[in-house]
Design a protein around this motif. Structure first.
Motif, short mmCIF file in Angstrom:
data_model
loop_
_atom_site.label_atom_id
_atom_site.label_comp_id
_atom_site.label_asym_id
_atom_site.label_seq_id
_atom_site.Cartn_x
_atom_site.Cartn_y
_atom_site.Cartn_z
N LEU A 49 -110.84 -96.60 27.10
CA LEU A 49 -109.68 -96.11 27.76
C LEU A 49 -109.37 -96.41 29.09
CD1 LEU A 49 -110.04 -92.15 26.68
CD2 LEU A 49 -109.08 -93.89 25.75
N LEU B 13 -105.25 -93.58 19.83
CA LEU B 13 -106.34 -92.70 19.22
C LEU B 13 -105.90 -92.21 17.93
CD1 LEU B 13 -108.29 -91.10 22.42
CD2 LEU B 13 -109.24 -92.71 20.72
N LEU C 76 -109.00 -80.06 20.47
CA LEU C 76 -108.93 -81.88 20.27
C LEU C 76 -108.19 -82.10 19.26
CD1 LEU C 76 -112.41 -82.71 21.48
CD2 LEU C 76 -110.51 -82.33 22.91
N ILE D 220 -105.32 -84.68 19.40
CA ILE D 220 -105.43 -86.03 19.80
C ILE D 220 -105.53 -86.95 18.60
CG2 ILE D 220 -107.07 -87.79 20.83
CD1 ILE D 220 -106.36 -85.73 22.91
N ASP E 14 -99.09 -80.02 32.40
CA ASP E 14 -100.45 -79.94 32.15
C ASP E 14 -101.16 -79.02 33.40
OD1 ASP E 14 -101.37 -83.07 30.33
OD2 ASP E 14 -101.16 -80.89 29.91
N ASP F 178 -104.09 -76.47 33.25
CA ASP F 178 -105.18 -75.84 32.57
C ASP F 178 -105.88 -74.90 33.45
OD1 ASP F 178 -104.93 -75.62 30.00
OD2 ASP F 178 -106.50 -77.55 29.63
N GLU G 168 -107.88 -71.93 32.15
CA GLU G 168 -109.42 -71.94 31.72
C GLU G 168 -110.34 -72.04 32.64
OE1 GLU G 168 -108.01 -74.14 27.31
OE2 GLU G 168 -109.58 -74.76 28.69
N ASN G 169 -109.78 -72.23 33.91
CA ASN G 169 -110.77 -72.26 34.92
C ASN G 169 -111.74 -71.16 35.18
OD1 ASN G 169 -112.11 -73.55 36.98
ND2 ASN G 169 -109.98 -73.74 38.29
N PRO H 230 -113.96 -96.95 32.36
CA PRO H 230 -113.79 -96.20 33.64
C PRO H 230 -113.52 -94.63 33.50
CG PRO H 230 -112.01 -97.57 34.08
CD PRO H 230 -112.69 -98.12 32.41
N ILE H 231 -112.53 -94.34 32.69
CA ILE H 231 -112.23 -92.93 32.60
C ILE H 231 -112.99 -92.20 31.74
CG2 ILE H 231 -110.22 -91.46 31.79
CD1 ILE H 231 -108.18 -93.82 32.08
N VAL I 227 -113.04 -78.03 29.54
CA VAL I 227 -112.08 -78.94 29.92
C VAL I 227 -111.52 -78.81 31.31
CG1 VAL I 227 -109.73 -79.99 29.31
CG2 VAL I 227 -111.60 -79.63 27.48
N GLY I 228 -111.00 -77.54 31.55
CA GLY I 228 -110.48 -77.28 32.92
C GLY I 228 -111.38 -77.57 34.00
N ASN J 88 -111.05 -80.45 36.81
CA ASN J 88 -111.00 -80.24 38.34
C ASN J 88 -112.12 -81.31 39.05
OD1 ASN J 88 -109.25 -78.15 38.60
ND2 ASN J 88 -110.89 -76.58 38.52
N LEU K 129 -108.66 -85.76 36.87
CA LEU K 129 -107.81 -86.53 35.87
C LEU K 129 -107.07 -85.23 35.28
CD1 LEU K 129 -110.89 -88.42 34.01
CD2 LEU K 129 -108.99 -89.40 35.27
N LYS K 130 -106.06 -85.77 34.55
CA LYS K 130 -105.14 -84.86 33.79
C LYS K 130 -105.98 -84.32 32.48
CE LYS K 130 -101.05 -87.07 34.99
NZ LYS K 130 -100.27 -88.41 34.60
N PRO K 131 -105.85 -82.83 31.97
CA PRO K 131 -106.35 -82.39 31.06
C PRO K 131 -106.29 -83.11 29.72
CG PRO K 131 -105.20 -80.75 32.20
CD PRO K 131 -104.95 -81.74 32.83
N ARG K 132 -105.16 -83.72 29.55
CA ARG K 132 -104.92 -84.74 28.30
C ARG K 132 -105.87 -85.65 28.46
NH1 ARG K 132 -102.51 -84.87 23.32
NH2 ARG K 132 -102.52 -87.21 22.85
N GLN K 133 -106.07 -86.65 29.56
CA GLN K 133 -106.72 -87.47 29.68
C GLN K 133 -108.45 -87.24 29.32
OE1 GLN K 133 -105.90 -88.82 33.80
NE2 GLN K 133 -105.55 -90.98 32.82
N ARG L 191 -109.24 -84.50 27.35
CA ARG L 191 -109.69 -84.19 26.00
C ARG L 191 -109.90 -85.69 25.15
NH1 ARG L 191 -104.92 -80.87 26.29
NH2 ARG L 191 -105.51 -78.87 27.33
N GLU L 192 -109.14 -86.61 25.66
CA GLU L 192 -108.98 -88.07 25.12
C GLU L 192 -110.59 -88.44 25.24
OE1 GLU L 192 -106.10 -90.59 26.44
OE2 GLU L 192 -104.66 -89.79 25.13
N LEU M 148 -113.12 -86.82 25.83
CA LEU M 148 -114.11 -85.87 24.93
C LEU M 148 -114.00 -86.18 23.53
CD1 LEU M 148 -113.59 -82.57 26.78
CD2 LEU M 148 -115.74 -83.83 26.81
#
Lengths: 213, 548
Positions: free
Chosen positions: A81, A108, A122, A125, A187, A189, A192-193, B19-20, B36-37, B41, B45-49, B51-52, B54
């Motif tokens: 990525l 992906l 997930l 994805i 986005d 989240d 969920e924090n 690197p991500i 994820v949240g 933090n 990174l954005k949550p979508r990134q 998740r990818e 993970l």
């Protein structure tokens, strides 16, 4: 610090002369090694003789080639990525020959896998059409009874929270709420924090200005 | 756990996944499990990134997850699987071993599985056909059949292992869930003794599952198709049916690093005997290890399963010369001085191996004619030899002498060490402190009085093998991290040149690079090769100290 600087300066001059004269460096490995001890610490930055590694065997050479090939495969796979390249301020002639690797790699969602290996959040994805369901345990409230509660001024106060106790029909159970998969711009989240990072703390601020020091 | 291990894990992820993914893995490695949240933090990174990333880590069996109920929500926590991540440094050796044991098809299957993390047999074969094509003279069906055959063989030999959806869950959560299921059956909360017995029973159940049949392999009856040319179809009898083992097409498989490590350990144990006795002893030992290997699950077992001497006799390679490599007394040969038979030679060899001071091979007490291998003893000898080699190369022979003496005699004082090693006390003291700083020796204080004054305390030095192995493993992780980082630095130094080589016109035409650039590329290739090979050599030392 002047002691360190003085030492370094003196030693640097000595070392320069030593190198010119061909004095061998200090052996720090092997049977003839000179180990630093408390009484004889030696120079801070001595010239040391580094051990030379034995050359690679045929097997090791083959291993390196196999690993290099796998690295190249991984680099061009959807699993590597990177951020997509942003167009620079200046357009150059050679830009036409540069490929954006991030754009060239497959996505992906093209890989072959099973959703059962991944948690619900997930699944989108692997299969972008999946609507992610947020699993929550919620209590259903009877709306018609809200007015009754307002008229009733003797609502019971929960001693722990200091708030009025809920009197609606409670139903414990998992209720699935459907929502669309989040857009990038939305986005957020933070729900969920688990830790609020100090945002919830009351910051009383300074008592007046602290004054300049 | 340690800083060096964390750094090495991070660099492995960076090299393989970019690197991500490295940012996400770094946060999980250093801070432990989180949702994820929180990862978003820490990594910005954005949550979508996130998740990818993970997703990629779970697909490659490098991360696990656990779902837990918190107030009104189900929160998913993610954690890194360090063992699997650190095993990735062994990939070059795994590929090479696949080539040796399963030939070209084995390498292609291993490469495909390492690229994708886990695949079914159908997807793996399809991926190989897509990337490497079909050799001329062969059809697609023939190629598919040959790949299926090799895949099935790799599964039977446990070099590939089935992955179940429960393998993506954290082990601790799975164990806790099983324990809760057992304790929920009881009316009262369990006592400590009951809880211990439940845990023991669950552990035994897990062990039994591992020893049971291979997951993902099914058996079916097939006919032996030898009715070519017969005009009339005939009735099939039981003798025409054979049991064929096939891999299930809907089961996902991954590379089983443990099996490769077990085989490498077995080879090293056999190699011990080549130096001590002769190559024939090594061959016999290697055959015993191969026969016992089927029941081995991991390297931490203490003893192997029993191997019978008759089975050993039938399994020895045909070119093994037992007769000429042994010397018999004239009394053993009889009045006619006839050469002994092969089974007598094998008995003699096994007797010599059993009497050897290493005490690795021993008779199975319960059954006659059966022998077992003391794997724990063998692993300790391998570790000790390696630590001696490291100390000898780093410090020299006198240090090794002191270390060996302490390893043989246990705890000793300075004066005793000086007497036994015939060195002055002053020298011995310096060497002991050097070895202790290095991590090989331990100091035990035994005070004579309650006040613990230094003058009235015995200071006993000793070698604790497990602790020495752990400390040296950490040092080796540090070195491996340095080597890996150096590779990044060397590439970064030549970033402009590498960027030029990535251009489509340069890829198509080599002559666009001038002589200096080509030489620089060659130098870079040589440097990267040396660094990669050095790291592989150190990785082999790490598995001896950590896994054997």
């Amino acid at each position: 610090m002047s002691r360190g600087g003085g030492r370094g300066g003196g030693r640097g001059g000595g070392r320069g002369g030593g190198r010119g004269g061909g004095v061998p460096g200090i052996q720090t490995f092997g049977p003839d090694a000179i180990q630093a001890t408390f009484k004889n610490p030696g120079e801070t930055y001595p010239d040391i003789i580094l051990p030379v590694a034995r050359p690679p065997t045929d097997d090791e050479g083959e291993m390196y080639i196999a690993m290099k090939k796998l690295q190249e495969t991984l680099y061009s796979s959807p699993y590597y990525l990177t951020e997509p390249k942003k167009p620079g301020a200046i357009t150059r002639y050679t830009d036409r020959y540069h490929q954006d690797q991030a754009a060239k790699r497959p996505k992906l969602d093209t890989i072959k896998s099973s959703k059962s290996f991944f948690p619900d959040e997930l699944h989108s994805i692997l299969d972008p059409k999946t609507i992610t369901r947020k699993r929550q345990i919620s209590q259903k409230y009877d709306i018609s009874k809200i007015d009754e509660n307002e008229d009733d001024g003797d609502a019971e106060i929960d001693p722990e929270t200091g708030l009025a106790k809920k009197t609606g029909d409670g139903e414990d159970g998992l209720e699935e709420e459907e929502y669309e998969d989040e857009e990038d711009e939305d986005d957020n989240d933070y729900g969920e924090n688990y830790f609020d990072n100090g945002e919830g703390d009351d910051d009383d601020g300074d008592d007046g200005d602290g004054g300049d020091y | 756990m340690s800083t060096h291990e964390n750094r090495l894990c991070r660099l492995i992820v960076r090299e393989h996944f970019g690197p991500i993914v490295e940012k996400v893995a770094n946060v999980l490695i250093r801070k432990g499990r989180m949702p994820v949240g929180l990862i978003a933090n820490f990594t910005a990174l954005k949550p979508r990134q996130v998740r990818e990333c993970l997703f990629v880590l779970i697909q490659h069996n490098l991360a696990v997850y656990a779902e837990s109920q918190e107030k009104s929500r189900i929160v998913t926590y993610y954690e890194i699987n360090r063992t699997e991540l650190l095993n990735r440094v062994l990939i070059p050796k795994v590929l090479h071993s696949s080539q040796d044991w399963f030939e070209r098809d084995g390498v292609l299957i291993t490469q495909s599985l390492l690229t994708h993390g886990k695949l079914t047999i159908t997807d793996c074969v399809a991926d190989i056909l897509k990337t490497s094509g079909i050799a001329p003279g062969k059809t697609s069906t023939q190629r598919t059949q040959s790949l299926n055959k090799v895949f099935t063989r790799m599964v039977k030999e446990k070099c590939l292992i089935a992955v179940r959806p429960s393998d993506s869950l954290t082990t601790a959560d799975k164990d806790m869930a099983e324990e809760k299921r057992e304790t929920d059956k009881m009316t009262l909360p369990p006592t400590a003794a009951e809880l211990a017995s439940i845990r023991k029973a669950l552990g035994a159940q897990k062990q039994a599952e591992q020893n049971a049949t291979i997951v993902g392999l099914k058996r079916r009856l097939d006919t032996m198709d030898d009715s070519y040319g017969e005009k009339r179809p005939r009735l099939l009898t039981d003798g025409d049916l054979v049991i064929v083992e096939e891999v299930e097409t809907d089961v996902y498989f991954k590379v089983n690093f443990d099996r490769f490590i077990i085989r490498w350990r077995n080879v090293q144990i056999a190699n011990l005997y080549e130096a001590r006795l002769n190559p024939t002893a090594k061959t016999i030992m290697q055959t015993i290890m191969n026969l016992a290997e089927e029941r081995m699950i991991n390297c931490k077992e203490e003893h192997s399963s029993p191997v019978s001497i008759m089975l050993l006799l039938n399994s020895l390679p045909k070119d093994t010369n037992l007769i000429d490599t042994l010397e018999f007394d004239s009394s053993d040969l009889g009045p006619n001085n006839t050469k002994p038979k092969i089974h007598e030679c094998l008995d003699k060899y096994v007797q010599i191996l059993e009497e050897d001071l290493m005490k690795i091979l021993k008779r199975d007490a319960g059954r006659s004619g059966q022998y077992i291998i003391n794997l724990k003893m063998a692993s300790e000898i391998l570790k000790k030899n390696l630590i001696q080699g490291i100390v000898s190369a780093r410090f020299g022979a006198p240090y090794v002498r002191i270390m060996n003496m302490l390893a043989d005699k246990g705890k000793l004082e300075e004066k005793q060490i000086s007497r036994f090693s015939m060195m002055p006390v002053k020298d011995v003291r310096e060497k002991l402190t050097t070895l202790c700083t290095f991590g090989v020796l331990n100091l035990q204080e035994v005070p004579k009085t309650k006040e613990r004054t230094p003058s009235r305390t015995y200071y006993l030095w000793e070698v604790i093998l497990s602790r020495a192995a752990d400390t040296l493993t950490d040092r080796l992780y540090h070195t491996m991290g340095n080597l890996r980082q150096r590779r990044f630095v060397e590439r970064a130094k030549r970033a402009v040149l590498l960027n030029k080589c990535e251009r489509t016109d340069v890829k198509a035409d080599d002559s666009l690079l001038n002589a200096a650039e080509k030489k620089e590329l060659e130098t870079l290739n040589g440097v990267l090769e040396m660094l990669e090979i050095q790291e592989l050599r150190i990785a082999e030392m790490v598995i001896t100290l950590r896994d054997f």
